[in-house]
Write an enzyme that holds these catalytic residues in place. Structure first.
Site, PDB file in Angstrom:
ATOM      1  N   LYS A  11       0.847  -1.198   0.000  1.00 23.42           N
ATOM      2  CA  LYS A  11       0.000   0.000   0.000  1.00 23.42           C
ATOM      3  C   LYS A  11       0.881   1.246   0.000  1.00 23.42           C
ATOM      4  O   LYS A  11       2.057   1.204   0.382  1.00 23.42           O
ATOM      5  CB  LYS A  11      -0.948   0.022   1.198  1.00 23.42           C
ATOM      6  CG  LYS A  11      -0.272   0.077   2.588  1.00 23.42           C
ATOM      7  CD  LYS A  11       0.046   1.473   3.095  1.00 23.42           C
ATOM      8  CE  LYS A  11       0.744   1.426   4.446  1.00 23.42           C
ATOM      9  NZ  LYS A  11       1.543   2.626   4.755  1.00 23.42           N
ATOM     10  N   VAL A  96      11.433  -4.134   1.939  1.00 23.17           N
ATOM     11  CA  VAL A  96      11.270  -4.443   3.367  1.00 23.17           C
ATOM     12  C   VAL A  96      11.472  -3.170   4.196  1.00 23.17           C
ATOM     13  O   VAL A  96      12.320  -2.340   3.865  1.00 23.17           O
ATOM     14  CB  VAL A  96      12.297  -5.528   3.767  1.00 23.17           C
ATOM     15  CG1 VAL A  96      12.261  -5.789   5.268  1.00 23.17           C
ATOM     16  CG2 VAL A  96      12.022  -6.818   2.990  1.00 23.17           C
ATOM     17  N   ALA A 101       3.673  -1.489   4.216  1.00 24.33           N
ATOM     18  CA  ALA A 101       2.894  -2.574   4.851  1.00 24.33           C
ATOM     19  C   ALA A 101       3.209  -3.954   4.279  1.00 24.33           C
ATOM     20  O   ALA A 101       2.344  -4.827   4.260  1.00 24.33           O
ATOM     21  CB  ALA A 101       1.386  -2.290   4.760  1.00 24.33           C
ATOM     22  N   GLY A 102       4.448  -4.170   3.848  1.00 31.21           N
ATOM     23  CA  GLY A 102       4.819  -5.485   3.296  1.00 31.21           C
ATOM     24  C   GLY A 102       4.609  -6.630   4.270  1.00 31.21           C
ATOM     25  O   GLY A 102       4.017  -7.650   3.934  1.00 31.21           O
ATOM     26  N   GLY A 103       5.069  -6.454   5.514  1.00 28.24           N
ATOM     27  CA  GLY A 103       4.910  -7.511   6.523  1.00 28.24           C
ATOM     28  C   GLY A 103       3.450  -7.741   6.880  1.00 28.24           C
ATOM     29  O   GLY A 103       2.981  -8.885   6.956  1.00 28.24           O
ATOM     30  N   SER A 104       2.720  -6.651   7.061  1.00 29.24           N
ATOM     31  CA  SER A 104       1.281  -6.760   7.392  1.00 29.24           C
ATOM     32  C   SER A 104       0.527  -7.457   6.275  1.00 29.24           C
ATOM     33  O   SER A 104      -0.379  -8.266   6.514  1.00 29.24           O
ATOM     34  CB  SER A 104       0.681  -5.364   7.599  1.00 29.24           C
ATOM     35  OG  SER A 104       1.287  -4.726   8.696  1.00 29.24           O
ATOM     36  N   SER A 105       0.924  -7.144   5.042  1.00 25.29           N
ATOM     37  CA  SER A 105       0.282  -7.747   3.876  1.00 25.29           C
ATOM     38  C   SER A 105       0.569  -9.257   3.815  1.00 25.29           C
ATOM     39  O   SER A 105      -0.311 -10.057   3.493  1.00 25.29           O
ATOM     40  CB  SER A 105       0.804  -7.037   2.623  1.00 25.29           C
ATOM     41  OG  SER A 105       0.367  -7.684   1.472  1.00 25.29           O
ATOM     42  N   ASP A 137      -2.322  -2.455  10.559  1.00 24.42           N
ATOM     43  CA  ASP A 137      -2.479  -2.441   9.096  1.00 24.42           C
ATOM     44  C   ASP A 137      -3.022  -3.752   8.527  1.00 24.42           C
ATOM     45  O   ASP A 137      -3.414  -3.815   7.367  1.00 24.42           O
ATOM     46  CB  ASP A 137      -1.121  -2.175   8.398  1.00 24.42           C
ATOM     47  CG  ASP A 137      -0.746  -0.703   8.410  1.00 24.42           C
ATOM     48  OD1 ASP A 137      -1.621   0.136   8.694  1.00 24.42           O
ATOM     49  OD2 ASP A 137       0.433  -0.394   8.136  1.00 24.42           O
TER      50      ASP A 137
END
Length: 293
Positions: A11, A96, A101-105, A137
C-alpha cells in the site's frame, strides 16, 4: 496435501494525519491508504506435523517466530486448536521496512490462505478482527482497496481510489527508518500542515488525480526528512520528471510520485535507477490479498 498461492499487495498512503496518542502508546491517526499492484507471492503447503516453516528469497526478513507471518499461523492454530503445521515460502518483491505494509500484507495473506486450507470458513470481517491482533495495518491489507483509516488505523471506511490507469513511481532508498522513532519525534502540538482528508476524498470521487497529487500531506515526513535529506532529493527528481505530486509513504523511507503520463514515470525511474536499486512503476489496485489461479 493442501497447498495455496496468494498475492500479497503493498500500500501507499495518500495522506497521514496524527491526531493524538492513547494511554497504551498507540497513536490516533486519520489517513488514506491505497493498495498498489506491487505484490509478494506467498506459497503455503499444509504439513502433517505441527511445525511452522518459513522460507524466502529475501535475506532481509526473519524466518523464525520474529516474523509476523509466524505469529499469524500461531494465532490461528491456538484460536482454533489446529494440530497441523504449514510451510510458507515468501517471494519478496515489496521493499522491506519501507512504509508500504509489506509484513502486514504477508500476515494478511497467511490468514486468508489458512482460512481456506484449514476450512475455517471465516468471513472477511472475522479475518480482519483476528488480523488486528497482529497489527493495525493487517485488517486493511486483507481487503485492500482504498480506505480512510481512523482510530489506530483499524477503523476503515472504503472510498473510491485512484483510477487504475494512474501511474505510480516508487523509490525505496537504502535507509532504515524506525517507525517508533519517527512517531516519538513528532511534536503533536506543533504540526504546521495537516491533510484535508475530506477534500482528498472528494477529489478521488471526482477522479481528479491532479488535485489529489497536489494536496497529499504526510505529517510524519517532517520528522523522517529531518534525519534523511534523500527523501526530499527523490521527491525533487520525481517533480522534475513531471510528477503531479510526490510524497513519502508511511513513516518512510519510500517515496512515491503520481504521474498522468507513463513515459514521464518511466523517465523518472531511469533517473532514480542511477542511484537506487528499488525503483518501480506500478498502477493502483482495488484488490488486497488475492488467491492465485
Amino acid at each position: 496435501m493442501n497447498s495455496i498461492e496468494l498475492k500479497s499487495r503493498a500500500k501507499i498512503n495518500l495522506s497521514i494525519d496524527v491526531l493524538g496518542k492513547r494511554e497504551d502508546g498507540y497513536h490516533l491517526v486519520e489517513m488514506i491508504m491505497q493498495t498498489i499492484d506491487l505484490y509478494d507471492i506467498i506459497r503455503m503447503i499444509e504439513l502433517e506435523t505441527e511445525d511452522i516453516v518459513i522460507k524466502s528469497n529475501s535475506s532481509d526478513i526473519p524466518l523464525d517466530d520474529n516474523n509476523i507471518v509466524y505469529k499469524a499461523v500461531n494465532l490461528l492454530k491456538n484460536k482454533f486448536n489446529i494440530k497441523k503445521g504449514v510451510e510458507i515460502f515468501i517471494e519478496k518483491n515489496i521493499p522491506v521496512a519501507a512504509g508500504m505494509a509489506g509484513g502486514s500484507s504477508n500476515a494478511a495473506a497467511v490468514l486468508v490462505g489458512l482460512n481456506k486450507i484449514w476450512g475455517l470458513n471465516l468471513s472477511e470481517i472475522e479475518l480482519q478482527e483476528i488480523g488486528l491482533n497482529l497489527g493495525a495495518d493487517v485488517p486493511y491489507c486483507i481487503a485492500g482497496k482504498t480506505a480512510l483509516a481512523e482510530g489506530i488505523g483499524e477503523q476503515l471506511t472504503y472510498i473510491k481510489g485512484l483510477s487504475e490507469d494512474a501511474n505510480i513511481l516508487i523509490c525505496k532508498p537504502n535507509l532504515f527508518v524506525s517507525t517508533k522513532k519517527v512517531y516519538e519525534g513528532l511534536d503533536l502540538k506543533n504540526i504546521q500542515e495537516r491533510p484535508d482528508n475530506k477534500f482528498l476524498i472528494k477529489s478521488l470521487e471526482d477522479g481528479d488525480i491532479k488535485s489529489v497529487a497536489e494536496n497529499m500531506v504526510n505529517v510524519l515526513e517532517t520528522v523522517t526528512s529531518k534525519y534523511h535529506e534523500e527523501i526530499k532529493e527523490i521527491e525533487a527528481v520525481m517533480l522534475e520528471c513531471n510528477a503531479l505530486g510526490s510524497m513519502m509513504s508511511g513513516s518512510g523511507p519510500t517515496v512515491f510520485g503520481l504521474f498522468e503520463n507513463k513515459n514521464d514515470a518511466l523517465n523518472g525511474k531511469e533517473k532514480l535507477l542511477q542511484k537506487y536499486t528499488q525503483v518501480y512503476v506500478v498502477n493502483s489496485s482495488e484488490k488486497g490479498v488475492e488467491i492465485s489461479g
